[in-house]
Design an enzyme around this catalytic site. Structure first.
Site, PDB file in Angstrom:
ATOM      1  N   THR A 196      20.629  77.567   8.889  1.00 48.48           N
ATOM      2  CA  THR A 196      20.019  76.864   7.755  1.00 48.48           C
ATOM      3  C   THR A 196      18.489  76.955   7.780  1.00 48.48           C
ATOM      4  OG1 THR A 196      21.862  75.362   7.702  1.00 48.48           O
ATOM      5  CG2 THR A 196      19.788  74.464   6.902  1.00 48.48           C
ATOM      6  N   THR A 247      18.918  70.614  10.940  1.00 48.82           N
ATOM      7  CA  THR A 247      19.849  71.735  11.043  1.00 48.82           C
ATOM      8  C   THR A 247      20.811  71.465  12.187  1.00 48.82           C
ATOM      9  OG1 THR A 247      20.086  74.091  11.545  1.00 48.82           O
ATOM     10  CG2 THR A 247      18.136  73.005  12.438  1.00 48.82           C
TER      11      THR A 247
HETATM   12  N1  ASP Z   1      23.649  71.630   8.822  1.00 46.69           N
HETATM   13  C1  ASP Z   1      24.281  72.719   8.139  1.00 46.69           C
HETATM   14  C2  ASP Z   1      25.644  72.277   7.671  1.00 46.69           C
HETATM   15  O1  ASP Z   1      26.333  71.592   8.384  1.00 46.69           O
HETATM   16  C3  ASP Z   1      24.432  73.930   8.990  1.00 46.69           C
HETATM   17  C4  ASP Z   1      23.211  74.402   9.677  1.00 46.69           C
HETATM   18  O2  ASP Z   1      22.287  73.643   9.939  1.00 46.69           O
HETATM   19  O3  ASP Z   1      23.151  75.595   9.978  1.00 46.69           O
HETATM   20  O4  ASP Z   1      26.046  72.680   6.598  1.00 46.69           O
END
Ligand code: ASP
Length: 330
Positions: A196, A247
């Protein structure tokens, strides 16, 4: 005349001292030493550097933290190297479903979108939700219609899909799919679940802003929404306090209202930005075996970038204009 001039210089000095323009970015907490080749690391750093300069130039010219956050995130969304926009993670069925959010601290307004298809820059759509509708969160078809109405750019489904994300999905599928979707194993397989992008900024007027954009978890069930578009979980900004973008394993970030928890600890328990962010990431979430990290900036320009995974791509620039980019060290 002379005294007026001195007063002016002093006021300008105070204003500058009170608002040290700052921009911080992340490119996800999924970086793992053994899976990150030197070439890939260099390529990711170059894109982060470009995104950092793009946003910082806006702040330097007196632009808003909102605009800086959006401009930086657009560079990361357009890059196939990060899990947002082009290069987003795929659902269990191999399609791209995008989530994004934006919050601005001076008005407390926010906009977010979830489960959108084909919109090239979901962060722009999140801004449209904030500015052009009375709502905060819009999903799917309704959000896509708004994008059309606002003449945002669309791309064909294949434009978003990269060979690397296809391969990532295959790896996820080889794992157990106990509930019909890939469930990240705590402490393992970070590279399957993260990537992300996010940005937080403080502008010369003391306004804070935060934004996050993602394709979510690789192998997620179609329709699954993570923390990134949930205000207070993946994104939060409040003037005088802090701006936060997260993230990691989103379900944990939603259940623990992570982004707002940083602000709450600062407001109600007088915690410093560093204490608040580190306690949540390295103590609270770690105890739950939840992997991830966050970037945050407070009203004074202090920055914190804790993560409890092996690595998190992040970058920052403060009033001195020197770029700092890192992956495995804070
Ligand atoms: N937090 C994001 C999600 O759960 C994923 C990520 O941070 O890569 O959709």
């Amino acid at each position: 005349m002379k005294s007026t001039l001195i007063a002016l210089i002093l006021i300008t000095g105070c204003l500058w001292a009170g608002t040290p323009i700052t921009l911080v970015l992340h490119g996800g907490a999924g970086a793992e030493r053994k899976k990150l080749s030197p070439e890939k690391e260099a390529a990711c750093r170059a894109v982060l550097n470009e995104a950092l300069h793009k946003g910082y130039d806006i702040l330097k010219q007196g632009g808003s933290s909102e605009q800086a956050v959006i401009s930086s995130i657009m560079v990361l969304e357009d890059s196939p190297l990060f899990n947002a926009g082009r290069g987003a993670a795929l659902t269990r069925d191999g399609i791209v479903e995008l989530d994004a959010s934006l919050m601005v601290g001076h008005s407390g307004l926010a906009g977010a979108v979830a489960n959108v298809h084909g919109v090239r820059n979901p962060i722009l759509l999140a801004q449209k939700v904030m500015l052009r509708t009375p709502h905060v969160l819009m999903i799917g078809e309704g959000a896509e219609n708004l994008a059309r109405q606002e003449k945002l750019e669309f791309e064909a489904p294949e434009w978003f899909i990269t060979p690397e994300q296809k391969e990532r999905l295959e790896r996820a599928k080889k794992k157990d799919l106990p509930k019909g979707a890939y469930i990240p194993v705590p402490g393992r397989d970070s590279s399957l679940l993260m990537g992300t992008v996010g940005a937080v900024a403080l502008d010369k007027n003391g306004n804070l802003a935060a934004g996050t954009s993602t394709g979510g978890l690789a192998g997620k069930l179609p329709g699954r929404v993570g923390d990134s578009p949930v205000i207070g979980a993946g994104t939060y900004a409040e003037n005088g306090v802090c701006a936060v973008s997260c993230t990691g394993h989103g379900e944990f970030f939603i259940r623990n209202a992570v982004a707002y928890d940083v602000a709450a600890r600062m407001k109600y328990a007088n915690a410093t930005l560093k204490d608040a962010t580190h306690t949540i990431i390295n103590d609270k979430l770690k105890k739950l075996d939840a992997r991830g990290g966050l970037i945050a900036v407070d009203a004074k320009g202090n920055v914190s970038t804790p993560f409890n995974s092996e690595g998190m791509f992040h970058a920052r620039m403060g009033p001195d204009g020197v770029a700092y980019i890192a992956v495995f060290e804070e």
